[in-house]
Design an enzyme around this catalytic site. Structure first.
Site, PDB file in Angstrom:
ATOM      1  N   HIS A 120      25.695-130.581 -43.146  1.00 27.08           N
ATOM      2  CA  HIS A 120      26.647-131.342 -43.963  1.00 27.08           C
ATOM      3  C   HIS A 120      27.704-130.372 -44.484  1.00 27.08           C
ATOM      4  CE1 HIS A 120      27.771-134.729 -46.563  1.00 27.08           C
ATOM      5  NE2 HIS A 120      27.897-133.863 -47.554  1.00 27.08           N
ATOM      6  N   ASP A 148      30.996-130.036 -46.766  1.00 27.02           N
ATOM      7  CA  ASP A 148      31.745-130.664 -47.862  1.00 27.02           C
ATOM      8  C   ASP A 148      33.144-130.071 -48.001  1.00 27.02           C
ATOM      9  OD1 ASP A 148      29.874-132.487 -49.128  1.00 27.02           O
ATOM     10  OD2 ASP A 148      28.739-130.718 -49.750  1.00 27.02           O
ATOM     11  N   HIS A 176      32.141-134.199 -44.653  1.00 23.31           N
ATOM     12  CA  HIS A 176      32.338-135.102 -45.792  1.00 23.31           C
ATOM     13  C   HIS A 176      33.654-134.719 -46.458  1.00 23.31           C
ATOM     14  CE1 HIS A 176      30.564-136.379 -50.016  1.00 23.31           C
ATOM     15  NE2 HIS A 176      31.582-137.139 -49.643  1.00 23.31           N
ATOM     16  N   ASP A 211      23.588-138.643 -50.985  1.00 27.09           N
ATOM     17  CA  ASP A 211      24.133-137.305 -51.227  1.00 27.09           C
ATOM     18  C   ASP A 211      24.236-137.038 -52.725  1.00 27.09           C
ATOM     19  OD1 ASP A 211      25.399-134.874 -50.939  1.00 27.09           O
ATOM     20  OD2 ASP A 211      27.311-135.686 -50.242  1.00 27.09           O
ATOM     21  N   MET A 251      36.485-130.108 -50.147  1.00 25.77           N
ATOM     22  CA  MET A 251      37.000-130.545 -51.461  1.00 25.77           C
ATOM     23  C   MET A 251      38.394-129.967 -51.668  1.00 25.77           C
ATOM     24  SD  MET A 251      33.723-129.760 -53.832  1.00 25.77           S
ATOM     25  CE  MET A 251      32.078-130.305 -53.379  1.00 25.77           C
ATOM     26  N   SER A 276      23.248-129.378 -46.642  1.00 23.73           N
ATOM     27  CA  SER A 276      24.604-129.206 -47.172  1.00 23.73           C
ATOM     28  C   SER A 276      24.883-127.737 -47.475  1.00 23.73           C
ATOM     29  CB  SER A 276      24.778-130.050 -48.438  1.00 23.73           C
ATOM     30  OG  SER A 276      26.070-129.844 -48.953  1.00 23.73           O
ATOM     31  N   MET A 293      36.138-134.914 -49.166  1.00 22.62           N
ATOM     32  CA  MET A 293      36.420-135.324 -50.552  1.00 22.62           C
ATOM     33  C   MET A 293      37.854-134.915 -50.847  1.00 22.62           C
ATOM     34  SD  MET A 293      32.779-134.281 -52.218  1.00 22.62           S
ATOM     35  CE  MET A 293      32.383-133.230 -50.847  1.00 22.62           C
ATOM     36  N   MET A 343      26.876-141.852 -52.748  1.00 22.94           N
ATOM     37  CA  MET A 343      26.846-140.674 -53.628  1.00 22.94           C
ATOM     38  C   MET A 343      25.963-140.972 -54.836  1.00 22.94           C
ATOM     39  SD  MET A 343      28.764-138.404 -52.172  1.00 22.94           S
ATOM     40  CE  MET A 343      28.630-137.213 -53.501  1.00 22.94           C
TER      41      MET A 343
HETATM   42  C1  DX5 Z   1      28.666-133.080 -53.857  1.00 22.26           C
HETATM   43  C2  DX5 Z   1      28.510-132.846 -52.381  1.00 22.26           C
HETATM   44  C3  DX5 Z   1      27.109-132.686 -51.927  1.00 22.26           C
HETATM   45  C4  DX5 Z   1      26.402-131.464 -52.469  1.00 22.26           C
HETATM   46  C5  DX5 Z   1      24.972-131.830 -52.694  1.00 22.26           C
HETATM   47  O1  DX5 Z   1      29.953-133.464 -54.157  1.00 22.26           O
HETATM   48  O2  DX5 Z   1      29.065-133.922 -51.654  1.00 22.26           O
HETATM   49  O3  DX5 Z   1      26.990-132.720 -50.512  1.00 22.26           O
HETATM   50  O4  DX5 Z   1      26.462-130.354 -51.632  1.00 22.26           O
HETATM   51  O5  DX5 Z   1      24.344-130.790 -53.319  1.00 22.26           O
HETATM   52  P1  DX5 Z   1      22.927-130.962 -54.032  1.00 22.26           P
HETATM   53  O6  DX5 Z   1      21.947-131.355 -52.985  1.00 22.26           O
HETATM   54  O7  DX5 Z   1      22.685-129.600 -54.592  1.00 22.26           O
HETATM   55  O8  DX5 Z   1      23.097-131.999 -55.090  1.00 22.26           O
HETATM   56 ZN    ZN Z   2      28.626-134.092 -49.516  1.00 20.90          ZN
END
Ligand code: DX5
Ligand code: ZN
Length: 223
Positions: free
Chosen positions: A33, A35, A66, A175, A37, A8, A68, A137
């Site tokens: 990965h 993310d 991913h 995750d 947001m 990630s 969000m 999650m």
């Molecule tokens: C959190 C993300 C994760 C995050 C995980 O909302 O979806 O993908 O990057 O990070 P770690 O492995 O540091 O918990």
């Molecule tokens: Zn994620």
């Protein structure tokens, strides 16, 4: 079952993103990965289209996006165009999850649903025939570097049961807060995809990736 490590990049050093991705690839990671947001579905804002376009140009690794974000249906086509290999939307954020999953598949990409800690696996049962993957999650989505909520892992066994019942084949990813010292529990719980951010992009990305891969390869060999 195939096992995957999806590194990630939320936790990567963005001044060195190309090098960071290269290092986790050399260490054996086969997925990145990504993310996204939006500051609405989750409190924080991360990165989006332009960065994805650059990452796509810079790597041939599988890009696991991913989302969000609220109204994910609005952005599916654009993320596919920019090079996502899989798109995962939040069950809690999609108005019509099955319709979004279908549209992802119709564009030739892998479709996934993510469930936040409070969402039970039962909620997505009817969606599973339209899913290639599920992200369970184990932290509240929105930030990297949080502590794993181990109670969420029990959802995986339920999802594996549904997988059998519905005849779907699922990549089940975990995750949030996955580290070298708890990854075995995550695998014992039935996950085959490990998403890890801060545990991979820390001191020495290549070495830490290798350590994760050793554990995953051992699992694969045990089958
Ligand atoms: C959190 C993300 C994760 C995050 C995980 O909302 O979806 O993908 O990057 O990070 P770690 O492995 O540091 O918990
Ligand atoms: Zn994620």
């Amino acid at each position: 079952m195939k096992y995957h490590l999806s590194s990630s990049i939320l936790a990567a050093d963005f001044m060195e993103l190309g090098k960071e991705i290269g290092a986790t690839k050399r260490g054996g990671a086969d997925r990145i990965h990504f993310d996204v947001m939006d500051g609405v579905f989750v409190p924080s804002i991360s990165f989006g289209m332009t960065i994805l376009e650059s990452v796509r140009k810079g790597t041939d690794l599988f890009l696991d996006v991913h989302l969000m974000i609220v109204e994910p249906e609005r952005y599916i086509e654009e993320f596919v165009k920019l090079g996502a290999d899989s798109l995962t939307v939040h069950y809690e954020a999609a108005k019509d999850p099955i319709a979004v999953l279908k549209s992802i598949r119709s564009l030739g990409k892998k479709a996934g649903l993510a469930i936040s800690p409070k969402t039970p696996p039962e909620a997505i049962k009817e969606c599973l025939p339209y899913c290639d993957g599920v992200i369970v999650m184990t932290v509240e989505p929105g930030f990297g570097g949080q502590k794993i909520m181990p109670d969420c892992l029990a959802k995986i066994a339920v999802l594996r049961e549904y997988e059998k019942e519905t005849g779907s084949e699922l990549d089940i990813a975990v995750d949030g807060g996955v580290k070298l010292n708890n990854v075995s529990n995550v695998l014992d719980a039935g996950a085959n995809v490990i998403i890890a951010g801060s545990a991979v992009f820390g001191q020495d990305t290549e070495t830490d990736t290798v350590k994760f891969m050793e554990i995953l390869k051992k699992r694969e060999a045990m089958q």
